[in-house]
Scaffold this motif. Structure first.
Motif: not given
Length: 381
Positions: A23-25, A31-35, A359-368
């Motif tokens: 969703a963020a992308r 975006v990147a993943l740290l693991t 949705s996940a897209a809504d969650a990312i928008a709220a976080l941003v």
């Protein structure tokens, strides 16, 4: 915005991040993943083109170090608070954080989004002076497990001259029905909808599963627990006169033969596996429980370790599952779930509850929105 997702190196922790990463992308964020670098190949199939910032060892090395620090402990199969805390907040932090800080500093995130028991991501955020958010991967972790992790990780901040800060958000995919009785939503929570795992649309198509007019039982022990003997015992417990079985082989390396009513499949997206399924029999991994609940499918749960006992208890309290403690108890439990309408009705209620979540897209928008600087007040002289 540059969003760095951070997670424990196991599919059960990283796959819950995937809808948010996608969703963020899609929203245009970097975006990147740290693991651990050992997860790079698995993540390439889920998130092609998303860079992995490799840091720290894989679980086998971490478990070995925990056993050295706490002789006789086994946090995977015997999830006692002290050993669980040592795995997540002690050993993994000690063996991961330096590489993680180095990689994250070079990448330059604006915010870190960490899975609920990833204690590396928040420490990295504190080191870089950026905010962080937490992503739940299932029902809330009980205080008896959270407190030892907090107590163990705090000195690691102090030794680096850092002061921990609270997250700016808790992104939570778990419907309230699957939380403990008396649970209340945290004020910082950003809810979003649980989704069964899917692969990218351009992934190679998978062969279709066989179809019959009989009930179908999905047997899956997840990506961590299980061996051929346990999987076979669970499959054999399903009455062949009552239902057909689709079984995921998971971490089992031995070749398992199909029969007239049993079909074995390798790892594949949960959304594909759930099509046409009437009952899910699983070890109660959070991802499987949420996926089945989001699809309105009742369950029989045989927890093996880690957080599975918590997830199983919450699903049973919600009325969507029967919990058993041995493979021999699977047959009567499956029969109950197939024949007593109360389980399917409860599962439909949870599916509807989940469907109305953002949705996940809504969650990312709220976080941003939450971490973006407030616009300057241009009305003042």
């Amino acid at each position: 915005m540059r969003i760095l997702f951070s997670g424990v190196p196991a599919l059960g922790h990283l796959l819950p991040l995937v809808p948010l990463v996608r969703a963020a992308r899609s929203a245009g964020h970097e975006v990147a993943l740290l693991t651990s670098g050992g997860m790079r190949d698995a993540l390439a199939a889920e998130l092609p083109g998303v860079p992995v910032l490799a840091a720290g060892p894989m679980p086998p090395e971490l478990f070995a170090e925990v056993a050295r620090r706490i002789p006789g402990s086994d946090p995977a199969n015997r999830p006692e608070p002290e050993a669980v805390a040592e795995f997540f907040a002690g050993t993994r932090v000690d063996l991961t954080v330096d590489d993680a800080v180095h990689g994250a500093r070079a990448w330059g995130p604006d915010v870190v989004v960490a899975d609920a028991v990833d204690l590396v991501g928040p420490l990295v955020a504190a080191t870089l002076g950026v905010p962080y958010a937490v992503v739940a991967f299932g029902p809330e972790v009980p205080e008896e497990f959270r407190r030892p992790m907090t107590e163990l990780v705090l000195p690691r901040y102090g030794r680096r001259g850092l002061v921990p800060s609270p997250p700016v958000a808790l992104l939570d995919p778990t419907p309230a029905s699957l939380q403990a009785r008396g649970w209340t939503q945290h004020p910082l929570t950003i809810p979003f909808r649980a989704e069964p795992h899917t692969r990218p649309d351009d992934a190679a198509p998978l062969p279709p599963l066989p179809t019959t007019d009989r009930p179908r039982v999905l047997v899956t022990l997840g990506t961590v627990f299980g061996d051929a003997a346990l999987l076979t015992a669970v499959i054999d417990a399903v009455d062949p006169d009552e239902a057909d079985v689709v079984a995921t082989v998971g971490v089992v390396r031995e070749h398992l033969e199909d029969t007239d009513h049993v079909h074995h499949v390798p790892f594949r997206p949960m959304r594909d596996l759930l099509d046409g399924v009437d009952v899910v029999v699983s070890a109660a991994g959070a991802g499987t429980v949420l996926a089945a609940a989001s699809a309105g499918i009742p369950m029989v749960l045989l927890p093996q370790g880690a957080d599975q006992f918590i997830n199983a208890a919450r699903a049973a309290e919600a009325g969507v599952a029967v919990v058993v403690d041995a493979p021999t108890a699977v047959r009567p439990a499956v029969h109950r779930v197939l024949t007593e309408d109360v389980f399917a009705a409860a599962a439909r209620r949870v599916r509807q509850e989940n469907a109305f979540r953002p949705s996940a897209a809504d969650a990312i928008a709220a976080l941003v929105d939450r971490v973006s600087p407030a616009p300057a007040d241009t009305t003042r002289p």
